[in-house]
Design a protein around this motif. Sequence first.
Motif, mmCIF file in Angstrom:
data_model
loop_
_atom_site.group_PDB
_atom_site.id
_atom_site.type_symbol
_atom_site.label_atom_id
_atom_site.label_comp_id
_atom_site.label_asym_id
_atom_site.label_seq_id
_atom_site.Cartn_x
_atom_site.Cartn_y
_atom_site.Cartn_z
ATOM 1 N N THR A 74 0.845 -1.194 0.000
ATOM 2 C CA THR A 74 0.000 0.000 0.000
ATOM 3 C C THR A 74 0.877 1.240 0.000
ATOM 4 O OG1 THR A 74 -0.129 0.230 2.401
ATOM 5 C CG2 THR A 74 -1.778 -1.173 1.341
ATOM 6 N N PHE A 75 0.309 2.318 -0.533
ATOM 7 C CA PHE A 75 0.899 3.633 -0.342
ATOM 8 C C PHE A 75 -0.214 4.590 0.032
ATOM 9 C CE2 PHE A 75 1.923 7.927 -1.632
ATOM 10 C CZ PHE A 75 3.120 8.115 -0.963
ATOM 11 N N ASP A 76 -0.055 5.234 1.175
ATOM 12 C CA ASP A 76 -1.037 6.213 1.647
ATOM 13 C C ASP A 76 -2.450 5.644 1.624
ATOM 14 O OD1 ASP A 76 -1.526 8.645 2.748
ATOM 15 O OD2 ASP A 76 -1.742 9.707 0.855
ATOM 16 N N GLY A 77 -2.564 4.351 1.933
ATOM 17 C CA GLY A 77 -3.869 3.719 2.029
ATOM 18 C C GLY A 77 -4.336 3.031 0.768
ATOM 19 N N ALA A 78 -3.692 3.286 -0.379
ATOM 20 C CA ALA A 78 -4.083 2.633 -1.629
ATOM 21 C C ALA A 78 -3.381 1.283 -1.721
ATOM 22 C CB ALA A 78 -3.719 3.509 -2.825
ATOM 23 N N LEU A 79 -4.140 0.239 -2.003
ATOM 24 C CA LEU A 79 -3.624 -1.132 -1.957
ATOM 25 C C LEU A 79 -3.384 -1.678 -3.354
ATOM 26 C CD1 LEU A 79 -3.078 -3.871 -0.480
ATOM 27 C CD2 LEU A 79 -5.538 -4.312 -0.709
ATOM 28 N N GLN A 80 -2.256 -2.354 -3.540
ATOM 29 C CA GLN A 80 -2.007 -3.142 -4.742
ATOM 30 C C GLN A 80 -1.382 -4.463 -4.321
ATOM 31 O OE1 GLN A 80 -0.566 -1.397 -8.380
ATOM 32 N NE2 GLN A 80 -0.696 0.676 -7.491
ATOM 33 N N THR A 81 -1.681 -5.488 -5.094
ATOM 34 C CA THR A 81 -1.185 -6.824 -4.779
ATOM 35 C C THR A 81 -0.214 -7.272 -5.856
ATOM 36 O OG1 THR A 81 -3.228 -7.410 -3.643
ATOM 37 C CG2 THR A 81 -1.818 -9.226 -4.375
ATOM 38 N N ILE A 82 0.936 -7.772 -5.434
ATOM 39 C CA ILE A 82 1.917 -8.340 -6.359
ATOM 40 C C ILE A 82 1.669 -9.836 -6.426
ATOM 41 C CG2 ILE A 82 4.350 -8.550 -6.920
ATOM 42 C CD1 ILE A 82 3.333 -5.712 -6.681
ATOM 43 N N GLY A 83 1.572 -10.339 -7.625
ATOM 44 C CA GLY A 83 1.370 -11.770 -7.765
ATOM 45 C C GLY A 83 -0.073 -12.090 -8.121
ATOM 46 N N PRO A 84 -0.467 -13.358 -8.125
ATOM 47 C CA PRO A 84 0.402 -14.464 -7.691
ATOM 48 C C PRO A 84 1.494 -14.795 -8.712
ATOM 49 C CG PRO A 84 -1.645 -15.324 -8.546
ATOM 50 C CD PRO A 84 -1.794 -13.834 -8.530
ATOM 51 N N ALA B 157 -2.110 14.959 1.184
ATOM 52 C CA ALA B 157 -1.057 14.938 2.191
ATOM 53 C C ALA B 157 0.318 14.982 1.542
ATOM 54 C CB ALA B 157 -1.186 13.688 3.054
ATOM 55 N N GLN B 158 1.298 15.531 2.260
ATOM 56 C CA GLN B 158 2.654 15.581 1.748
ATOM 57 C C GLN B 158 3.513 14.438 2.278
ATOM 58 O OE1 GLN B 158 3.317 19.973 2.713
ATOM 59 N NE2 GLN B 158 4.372 19.754 0.769
ATOM 60 N N TYR B 159 2.898 13.537 2.994
ATOM 61 C CA TYR B 159 3.651 12.416 3.532
ATOM 62 C C TYR B 159 2.869 11.137 3.261
ATOM 63 C CZ TYR B 159 5.937 16.193 5.995
ATOM 64 O OH TYR B 159 6.586 17.341 6.283
ATOM 65 N N GLY B 160 3.583 10.064 3.045
ATOM 66 C CA GLY B 160 2.939 8.787 2.839
ATOM 67 C C GLY B 160 3.818 7.660 3.330
ATOM 68 N N LYS B 161 3.252 6.485 3.398
ATOM 69 C CA LYS B 161 4.004 5.317 3.829
ATOM 70 C C LYS B 161 3.856 4.231 2.782
ATOM 71 C CE LYS B 161 3.254 6.074 8.800
ATOM 72 N NZ LYS B 161 4.669 6.305 9.168
ATOM 73 N N VAL B 162 5.000 3.652 2.379
ATOM 74 C CA VAL B 162 4.981 2.436 1.594
ATOM 75 C C VAL B 162 5.002 1.288 2.580
ATOM 76 C CG1 VAL B 162 6.162 1.035 -0.126
ATOM 77 C CG2 VAL B 162 6.192 3.525 -0.321
ATOM 78 N N LYS B 163 3.946 0.469 2.553
ATOM 79 C CA LYS B 163 3.833 -0.609 3.521
ATOM 80 C C LYS B 163 3.670 -1.940 2.812
ATOM 81 C CE LYS B 163 1.520 2.145 7.110
ATOM 82 N NZ LYS B 163 0.333 2.212 8.001
ATOM 83 N N VAL B 164 4.403 -2.914 3.287
ATOM 84 C CA VAL B 164 4.112 -4.305 2.926
ATOM 85 C C VAL B 164 3.142 -4.806 3.977
ATOM 86 C CG1 VAL B 164 5.014 -6.620 2.571
ATOM 87 C CG2 VAL B 164 6.353 -4.619 1.856
#
Length: 362
Positions: A299-309, A327-334
Amino acid sequence: VCNGIDDNCNGSIDEGNPGGGGVCTTGKLGVCAAGTVACSAGALVCNANVAASAEVCNGLDDNCNGSTDEGVLTTYYRDADSDGYGNAALATTACSAPSGYVATSTDCNDSNAAIHPGATEVCNGVDDNCNGSIDEGVLITYYRDADGDTYGNVAVTATGCTPPSGYVANNTDCNDASAAIHPGATETNCDGIDQDCNGSDSCPCPTPALMNGLNSSSNVTNWPGDWWIDSDITPHEGSNMLRWGDSGGCGYNTSSSGGDLATWNVTVPTGTVFVTVDVWFDNTFDTGTPDTGAYMKVTFDGALQTIGPFSTLKVQWQTLKFPVSAAQYGKVKVMSATVLTATYNNVCAGGFGVDNVRSSCN
């Protein structure tokens, strides 16, 4: 003498028109009135000098009816400005044009020689060519300049020979409510406003600042096993991606889906519309055979994408594109992942990472 007798006994009667040749009046009208005395049949008579004929325009009563030039006079019109076109309200009749008169009566202004039929129409509020219309085809379109920056609004117009108050000839203003916005104005980049009306905010796409680094296992939570830095991950050698392994043995379907597995904080420059992220995912290690169904959710800033399968490749690089909010800040999250591993020297290894976080304006 004129008496019908051969007074001189020469065998001829009244020879030589005795008593004739004098001027007389016939008693008729017009040109028929003038006559000459003649001896005829032993008496003096008055013969008309001219016989009656068709009336022509000559100032005479040619048909001897008591009227002069009836039906053959021409009407002429006063041409005070000498432009060759007369005033229909000032007319006279004659056989030829009197001085200052012409045969045409179509002047609409006999005090101005520049105004007459056939004249060139100019924008002056006057019917120059006398066709009944004023300034046809020569009116100028002006545009509302509400903000006073000398650039007009193409949607609000007025026509005239000179600009009405608050109107200009230019129609290229893209915001007529702000004098600071017009063609040629100084552009303030990345403020969401097109100050110079060139259709763009002139916002470059600077590279976002990736915080916390990619090579710190402290960014990883809630994942079993050991982590190490791997700087040889094709094709991003030197990226220092985190690699995961389990020296204590491994299973083929090691996974974790509880909480955020890894987090990278990103500072996003103003004007960024999208953030693109290169994501690395290894669902097998070395000689292991990949299984089907491996995935990684990012995800980035709450937007979700899935890698795979994934099912055929050992190592997967993929670029994800995420929209940026205000927003000027975001998080890349696994957020979660399933790492399918194979045993190699009693070591199971898989991994994931993030690289090349960058901005995009489109």
